[in-house]
Design a protein around this motif. Sequence first.
Motif, PDB file in Angstrom:
ATOM      1  N   GLY A  13       0.828  -1.206   0.000  1.00  0.00           N
ATOM      2  CA  GLY A  13       0.000   0.000   0.000  1.00  0.00           C
ATOM      3  C   GLY A  13       0.864   1.259   0.000  1.00  0.00           C
ATOM      4  O   GLY A  13       0.639   2.195  -0.779  1.00  0.00           O
ATOM      5  N   GLU A  32      10.985   2.658   5.926  1.00  0.00           N
ATOM      6  CA  GLU A  32      10.587   1.294   6.285  1.00  0.00           C
ATOM      7  C   GLU A  32      11.445   0.803   7.442  1.00  0.00           C
ATOM      8  O   GLU A  32      12.661   0.866   7.387  1.00  0.00           O
ATOM      9  CB  GLU A  32      10.732   0.379   5.059  1.00  0.00           C
ATOM     10  N   ARG A  40       4.240  -7.519   4.571  1.00  0.00           N
ATOM     11  CA  ARG A  40       3.726  -8.893   4.496  1.00  0.00           C
ATOM     12  C   ARG A  40       3.834  -9.455   3.073  1.00  0.00           C
ATOM     13  O   ARG A  40       3.428 -10.563   2.795  1.00  0.00           O
ATOM     14  CB  ARG A  40       2.279  -8.931   4.983  1.00  0.00           C
ATOM     15  N   SER A  55       2.157 -13.206   1.761  1.00  0.00           N
ATOM     16  CA  SER A  55       1.396 -13.468   0.532  1.00  0.00           C
ATOM     17  C   SER A  55       2.047 -14.499  -0.352  1.00  0.00           C
ATOM     18  O   SER A  55       3.257 -14.659  -0.349  1.00  0.00           O
ATOM     19  CB  SER A  55       1.295 -12.187  -0.293  1.00  0.00           C
ATOM     20  N   HIS A  56       1.199 -15.173  -1.122  1.00  0.00           N
ATOM     21  CA  HIS A  56       1.672 -16.207  -2.040  1.00  0.00           C
ATOM     22  C   HIS A  56       1.155 -16.045  -3.435  1.00  0.00           C
ATOM     23  O   HIS A  56       1.858 -16.208  -4.394  1.00  0.00           O
ATOM     24  CB  HIS A  56       1.102 -17.560  -1.630  1.00  0.00           C
ATOM     25  N   VAL A  57      -0.146 -15.837  -3.497  1.00  0.00           N
ATOM     26  CA  VAL A  57      -0.797 -15.840  -4.792  1.00  0.00           C
ATOM     27  C   VAL A  57      -1.491 -14.510  -4.957  1.00  0.00           C
ATOM     28  O   VAL A  57      -2.053 -13.987  -3.990  1.00  0.00           O
ATOM     29  CB  VAL A  57      -1.871 -16.958  -4.819  1.00  0.00           C
ATOM     30  N   VAL A 235       9.908   4.849  12.335  1.00  0.00           N
ATOM     31  CA  VAL A 235       9.296   6.155  12.657  1.00  0.00           C
ATOM     32  C   VAL A 235       8.687   6.061  14.047  1.00  0.00           C
ATOM     33  O   VAL A 235       7.911   5.147  14.344  1.00  0.00           O
ATOM     34  CB  VAL A 235       8.216   6.533  11.619  1.00  0.00           C
ATOM     35  N   ASN A 264       1.336   3.721   6.259  1.00  0.00           N
ATOM     36  CA  ASN A 264       1.047   2.342   5.869  1.00  0.00           C
ATOM     37  C   ASN A 264       1.293   1.433   7.090  1.00  0.00           C
ATOM     38  O   ASN A 264       1.356   0.228   6.993  1.00  0.00           O
ATOM     39  CB  ASN A 264       1.969   1.963   4.689  1.00  0.00           C
ATOM     40  N   VAL A 420      -4.769 -10.195   6.551  1.00  0.00           N
ATOM     41  CA  VAL A 420      -5.090  -9.268   5.460  1.00  0.00           C
ATOM     42  C   VAL A 420      -5.004  -7.824   5.930  1.00  0.00           C
ATOM     43  O   VAL A 420      -4.282  -7.007   5.369  1.00  0.00           O
ATOM     44  CB  VAL A 420      -6.494  -9.570   4.883  1.00  0.00           C
ATOM     45  N   ALA A 448      -4.047  -2.358   3.436  1.00  0.00           N
ATOM     46  CA  ALA A 448      -5.218  -3.209   3.601  1.00  0.00           C
ATOM     47  C   ALA A 448      -6.000  -2.814   4.860  1.00  0.00           C
ATOM     48  O   ALA A 448      -6.765  -3.610   5.388  1.00  0.00           O
ATOM     49  CB  ALA A 448      -4.776  -4.663   3.667  1.00  0.00           C
ATOM     50  N   THR A 459      -3.482  -7.986  -1.075  1.00  0.00           N
ATOM     51  CA  THR A 459      -2.435  -7.162  -1.697  1.00  0.00           C
ATOM     52  C   THR A 459      -3.031  -6.255  -2.771  1.00  0.00           C
ATOM     53  O   THR A 459      -2.570  -5.125  -2.962  1.00  0.00           O
ATOM     54  CB  THR A 459      -1.371  -8.055  -2.357  1.00  0.00           C
TER      55      THR A 459
END
Length: 496
Positions: A13, A32, A40, A55-57, A235, A264, A420, A448, A459
């Motif tokens: 995001g 970051e 993720r 995540s995978h797919v 941060v 984010n 998620v 998300a 994602t």
Amino acid sequence: MDYDAVVIGAGVGGCAAGAALAGAGKKVLVLERMGEVGGRCSTSTKDGFKMDTGSHVIYQAGYGPFLQALKRVNKENDVDFYYIQKMMLRVGDRSLKMNIGKVMDTMEKILPSFVLKMMGMTTPVMEMMSNMMMPITYFFDKFTIRSLLAPVIPFKPVQNVIDWLSCTMYGTGFDRTPMGELMRTLFQAFGPMTKSMSEGNMFMGYVKGGLAEYPKALCRGIEEHGGEVRTGVDVKKILVENGKVTGVELETGEVIKTNLVISNGGIKETVKNLVGEDKFDKKYVDYIKSLKNGICGWCLRLALDEPFVDYDFILSIPDKDNQELVHQVWDDHIVIDRVSGLMATSPSRMDPTLAPPGKQSVIVIGPHSFEPKENWPKWEEKAFEAIECVFPGISDHVMWHDFLTPTTYLALGEEESPAVGIAQCMGQAGADRPSSESPIEGLYYVGAEAGKYAFGVATEMATMSGLNCADYLIRQERTPSPIQKIRNMIRPPRAI
Ligand SMILES: Cc1cc2nc3c(=O)[nH]c(=O)nc-3n(C[C@H](O)[C@H](O)[C@H](O)COP(=O)(O)OP(=O)(O)OC[C@H]3O[C@@H](n4cnc5c(N)ncnc54)[C@H](O)[C@@H]3O)c2cc1C
């Protein structure tokens, strides 16, 4: 000001928002806290195996919001997508094996090329149709998927599949997810699906080189457009004076000045800790606290001594009542005694460079509740048992494994580390999703976790939220043309 915008967190995001702003000429800084970008959606390397963190797919792969985000910084050719070829769907003990790659090949062979070309040419029409149908979906946000589907699909196993998918896609069961969310997810795929099929690709896919190649490409794009991405930077505070953002303070004490902060780092975390509850009115704080997180997830990463799993993607769902499990896990936080289904992929099957020659990587995930650290060894065993049921003998081929739990994901910052994000349940989806715009001038949330009208699968939704937020900010700055002014009078621009 040091920067036009500071983005806290390089999850998908944050990267999408940063890329869209940098692509529009803004001086962007992305901060970051981890050593790598992606959150993720990151990938790590161990003993020659490259394994994804969460995540995978990806739904729509190179045809949906991922592609749109990459285009903002001219990086659409930097990411190579793989489309799922062989998959297995298992419900209880019964399994359905599908070779989608073969179906696509056969389709390409039997259909004359002009038919495929014509299919591709219908993409804009399909996109127009899906845009036209979108407003209807908001009406269906009043009904749960279950209330509308169960009477017409009375078969329990089919209901279980839909329920389980709803959990993994939206963070909550199908008796909590509005039908509108499912309709949006399906409708928006009309255009991309015709395009992908005309090109001989399945719709769902993976990113070659590991999923982190997507956020990494966005970050390269941000840098090439004059922005900066700093990793390993935590941060500590978002600085606010007289209701306006003035900058951010890092853990090191360094202060960076900006009038625009896009967080984010999770909506709850941002309000509670990065800004501080005292900077908001109580009603808003209560609302943020009341938002329901989606279900959590565990992730078992297996390094195998030889190729053992002959599928790209495996979905295994219990035939017992999934709803009962979801309620126990999600609502009551009851420690359940069985794994409520799993989803597995073999990244090295999709891209052989992700494992040393002759070896295989397999990643297994499952939905779960947030539990204390001491419960997890038990779940690690159960996760092994569950994958052993699907692929008997797999444990004998494991060279090493690791087990990531919601406690592991806590490092990314979000309270209770949902898999998620904020659940897409009733009252939290579509127009009811928490707004990206905060009551503090110059403070926005993406990912998300927030963004009215951001929807879809994890994602994809996080990316959409980042793009929508950046586009809104860019639009705000522009003086509308006379035509736009008239259009705005007829249909006021949507909130984000
Ligand atoms: C086990 C598991 C499996 C999943 N499977 C899939 C799947 O198959 N398909 C799919 O689409 N989705 C899947 N998801 C969900 C998907 O990964 C997430 O929804 C998505 O990546 C969230 O992106 P995001 O941008 O909201 O934030 P995140 O990925 O959470 O990124 C936020 C970033 O902000 C950083 N940050 C936070 N606070 C600070 C701070 N104060 N300073 C600096 N940096 C900070 C964090 O370190 C992090 O990198 C899965 C998730 C899990 C956990």
